[in-house]
Scaffold this motif. Structure first.
Motif, PDB file in Angstrom:
ATOM      1  N   UNK A 200      36.903  46.271  41.976  1.00 43.73           N
ATOM      2  CA  UNK A 200      36.443  44.774  41.703  1.00 43.73           C
ATOM      3  C   UNK A 200      35.510  44.421  42.312  1.00 43.73           C
ATOM      4  N   UNK A 201      34.190  45.095  42.515  1.00 45.38           N
ATOM      5  CA  UNK A 201      32.352  45.216  42.873  1.00 45.38           C
ATOM      6  C   UNK A 201      31.763  45.471  41.541  1.00 45.38           C
ATOM      7  N   UNK A 202      32.637  46.772  41.283  1.00 44.21           N
ATOM      8  CA  UNK A 202      32.174  47.100  40.131  1.00 44.21           C
ATOM      9  C   UNK A 202      32.221  47.139  38.941  1.00 44.21           C
ATOM     10  N   UNK A 203      33.696  45.877  38.961  1.00 44.78           N
ATOM     11  CA  UNK A 203      33.508  45.123  36.882  1.00 44.78           C
ATOM     12  C   UNK A 203      32.848  43.850  37.844  1.00 44.78           C
ATOM     13  N   UNK A 204      32.643  43.002  38.907  1.00 39.55           N
ATOM     14  CA  UNK A 204      31.330  42.080  39.081  1.00 39.55           C
ATOM     15  C   UNK A 204      30.163  42.359  38.760  1.00 39.55           C
ATOM     16  N   UNK A 205      29.585  43.454  39.101  1.00 40.82           N
ATOM     17  CA  UNK A 205      28.725  44.355  38.325  1.00 40.82           C
ATOM     18  C   UNK A 205      28.314  44.463  37.086  1.00 40.82           C
ATOM     19  N   UNK A 206      29.340  45.337  37.219  1.00 43.15           N
ATOM     20  CA  UNK A 206      29.345  45.514  34.772  1.00 43.15           C
ATOM     21  C   UNK A 206      29.523  43.899  33.884  1.00 43.15           C
ATOM     22  N   UNK A 207      30.758  43.002  34.797  1.00 48.46           N
ATOM     23  CA  UNK A 207      30.680  42.327  33.624  1.00 48.46           C
ATOM     24  C   UNK A 207      29.820  41.672  33.153  1.00 48.46           C
ATOM     25  N   UNK A 208      28.334  41.077  33.918  1.00 47.93           N
ATOM     26  CA  UNK A 208      26.773  40.423  33.108  1.00 47.93           C
ATOM     27  C   UNK A 208      26.638  41.048  31.865  1.00 47.93           C
ATOM     28  N   UNK A 209      26.428  42.668  31.826  1.00 54.88           N
ATOM     29  CA  UNK A 209      26.611  43.612  31.092  1.00 54.88           C
ATOM     30  C   UNK A 209      26.746  43.592  30.138  1.00 54.88           C
ATOM     31  N   UNK A 210      28.445  43.369  29.645  1.00 64.75           N
ATOM     32  CA  UNK A 210      29.652  43.464  28.741  1.00 64.75           C
ATOM     33  C   UNK A 210      30.611  43.054  29.803  1.00 64.75           C
ATOM     34  N   UNK A 211      30.958  42.677  28.818  1.00 69.88           N
ATOM     35  CA  UNK A 211      32.509  42.042  29.115  1.00 69.88           C
ATOM     36  C   UNK A 211      33.491  43.351  29.661  1.00 69.88           C
ATOM     37  N   UNK A 212      34.578  42.168  30.535  1.00 75.18           N
ATOM     38  CA  UNK A 212      35.801  43.156  30.244  1.00 75.18           C
ATOM     39  C   UNK A 212      36.818  43.101  30.588  1.00 75.18           C
ATOM     40  N   UNK A 213      37.717  43.214  29.598  1.00 76.48           N
ATOM     41  CA  UNK A 213      39.124  42.456  29.609  1.00 76.48           C
ATOM     42  C   UNK A 213      39.946  43.536  30.788  1.00 76.48           C
ATOM     43  N   UNK A 214      41.101  42.554  31.165  1.00 79.23           N
ATOM     44  CA  UNK A 214      41.931  42.878  31.708  1.00 79.23           C
ATOM     45  C   UNK A 214      43.030  42.979  31.427  1.00 79.23           C
ATOM     46  N   UNK A 215      44.064  43.968  31.725  1.00 80.27           N
ATOM     47  CA  UNK A 215      45.318  44.111  31.389  1.00 80.27           C
ATOM     48  C   UNK A 215      46.587  43.540  30.953  1.00 80.27           C
ATOM     49  N   UNK A 216      47.152  43.332  29.894  1.00 78.98           N
ATOM     50  CA  UNK A 216      47.319  42.104  29.529  1.00 78.98           C
ATOM     51  C   UNK A 216      48.841  40.772  30.472  1.00 78.98           C
ATOM     52  N   UNK A 217      49.237  42.070  31.557  1.00 74.89           N
ATOM     53  CA  UNK A 217      50.153  41.403  31.794  1.00 74.89           C
ATOM     54  C   UNK A 217      49.617  40.521  33.227  1.00 74.89           C
ATOM     55  N   UNK A 218      48.637  41.172  33.627  1.00 70.17           N
ATOM     56  CA  UNK A 218      47.693  39.827  34.811  1.00 70.17           C
ATOM     57  C   UNK A 218      47.836  38.214  34.291  1.00 70.17           C
ATOM     58  N   UNK A 219      48.054  38.611  33.437  1.00 70.50           N
ATOM     59  CA  UNK A 219      47.265  37.058  32.756  1.00 70.50           C
ATOM     60  C   UNK A 219      48.476  36.275  31.958  1.00 70.50           C
TER      61      UNK A 219
END
Length: 354
Positions: A200-219
């Motif tokens: 989760x922390x890694x995604x928060x750090x990368x998100x501002x640089x490039x968008x990250x999409x989650x797996x479809x079932x999570x939404x």
């Protein structure tokens, strides 16, 4: 050193598990017509009362069992994570084991190694400690560079051995050279280990640089519809060739099956194309590959394949084994360096005092 040793072992998890537990992992019937996956699940749930499947990993090839992962609700209401193994040709349950159980027997030994490597058998606290160790090791990679390339020294010397055998110089060079030769590989293992420990922390750090999409079932919203489509029919809606199916995830709360199939874009052998099938009417509700469509998706899709070595198949796992072995040797030679230098310092002080 512990992480390196356990990492080398679980790079060969399936081979180790099969060698230790042929009664679970190897099918007794062998090749032949496969029974339906619905029957496999029904037999598993009948053999272990209270068990329900949430992930069915299909036998990778003839002679191996299906691997069903789920949970069992006990009579007293307690819940435990379980793994069941079923013969694909007969539907016979070969056996089961508890996931993550602290049991020192051959059935649980591979998972014991995995738990030691990922969380030191201490759940979230252990996973955090492993992540912190990884962060410190990443820092150590950069601190090592100015030590390996001091001023007025030819850079080639950092990759060579000098000094007489048994000398402190030879020990230092032996420690430095193997670290420099594999610096990029050990850093890759470290970086991917940190992202896996702190997703989760890694995604928060990368998100501002490039968008990250989650797996479809999570939404997807939760539903309470009755299930009318079985596993076999769900698979048939996705592909007519069951050999292309890696596994099926079951999400009853959102009335969805996620059929994972192999795809040319896969970075490893895990089947990274997810196709979602509605449990009620069998319609395909979505499709997503782990590679995604952004640089951030691509980065995270490669973390596990690189860390485990599966990104390069058999050769990749050999490389991971080599990196683990070199890491063990780095720990050993580093401790020897500290010990030798401490002893030399004491001798010098004693000589000065005398």
């Amino acid at each position: 050193m512990l992480l390196a040793i356990t990492g080398m072992a679980i790079a060969w998890y399936d081979e180790l598990d099969t060698a230790l537990n042929p009664d679970l992992r190897q099918a007794q019937i062998g090749s032949g017509d496969l029974v339906s996956l619905d029957k496999v699940v029904a037999n598993a749930e009948a053999a272990l009362p209270g068990f329900s499947v949430n992930n069915a990993i299909l036998a990778p090839e003839s002679g191996y069992t299906h691997w069903l992962i789920g949970r069992q609700v006990l009579a007293d209401g307690d819940v435990r994570a379980m793994q069941l193994f079923v013969d694909p040709a007969s539907g016979t349950v070969a056996g089961w084991r508890e996931s993550g159980a602290l049991q020192f027997d051959r059935h649980h030994f591979p998972d014991l190694l995995y738990g030691l490597h990922t969380e030191l058998l201490a759940d979230e606290i252990g996973a955090t400690i492993v992540g912190i160790i990884g962060l410190l090791w990443m820092l150590d990679h950069f601190l090592s560079l100015p030590l390996a390339f001091p001023k007025r020294q030819k850079w080639q010397d950092a990759f060579r051995l000098a000094g007489r055998k048994g000398s402190l110089r030879r020990l230092f060079d032996w420690h430095r050279a193997k670290g420099m030769w594999l610096w990029l590989l050990t850093f890759t293992i470290t970086l991917t280990g940190v992202t896996l420990a702190f997703p989760n922390v890694s995604r928060d750090l990368v998100q501002p640089l490039s968008p990250i999409s989650e797996r479809l079932h999570e939404a997807m919203p939760e539903t309470s519809n009755d299930i009318s489509i079985g596993l076999d029919e769900a698979i048939s809606r996705v592909t007519a060739d069951i050999s292309q199916v890696h596994s099926v995830r079951i999400f009853p709360t959102i009335s969805q099956y996620a059929v994972r199939t192999y795809d040319d874009r896969d970075p490893d052998n895990q089947g990274r194309l997810w196709t979602y099938v509605n449990m009620v009417d069998g319609t395909i509700t979505g499709k997503r590959h782990d590679i995604g469509e952004s640089g951030g998706d691509l980065f995270f899709a490669w973390q596990y394949p690189l860390h485990s070595g599966h990104a390069a198949g058999f050769a990749g796992r050999l490389i991971v084994t080599l990196v683990g072995l070199v890491t063990v040797l780095l720990c050993y030679s580093g401790l020897r360096l500290v010990w030798r230098r401490r002893n030399n310092g004491r001798q010098n002080r004693n000589s000065t005092n005398f």
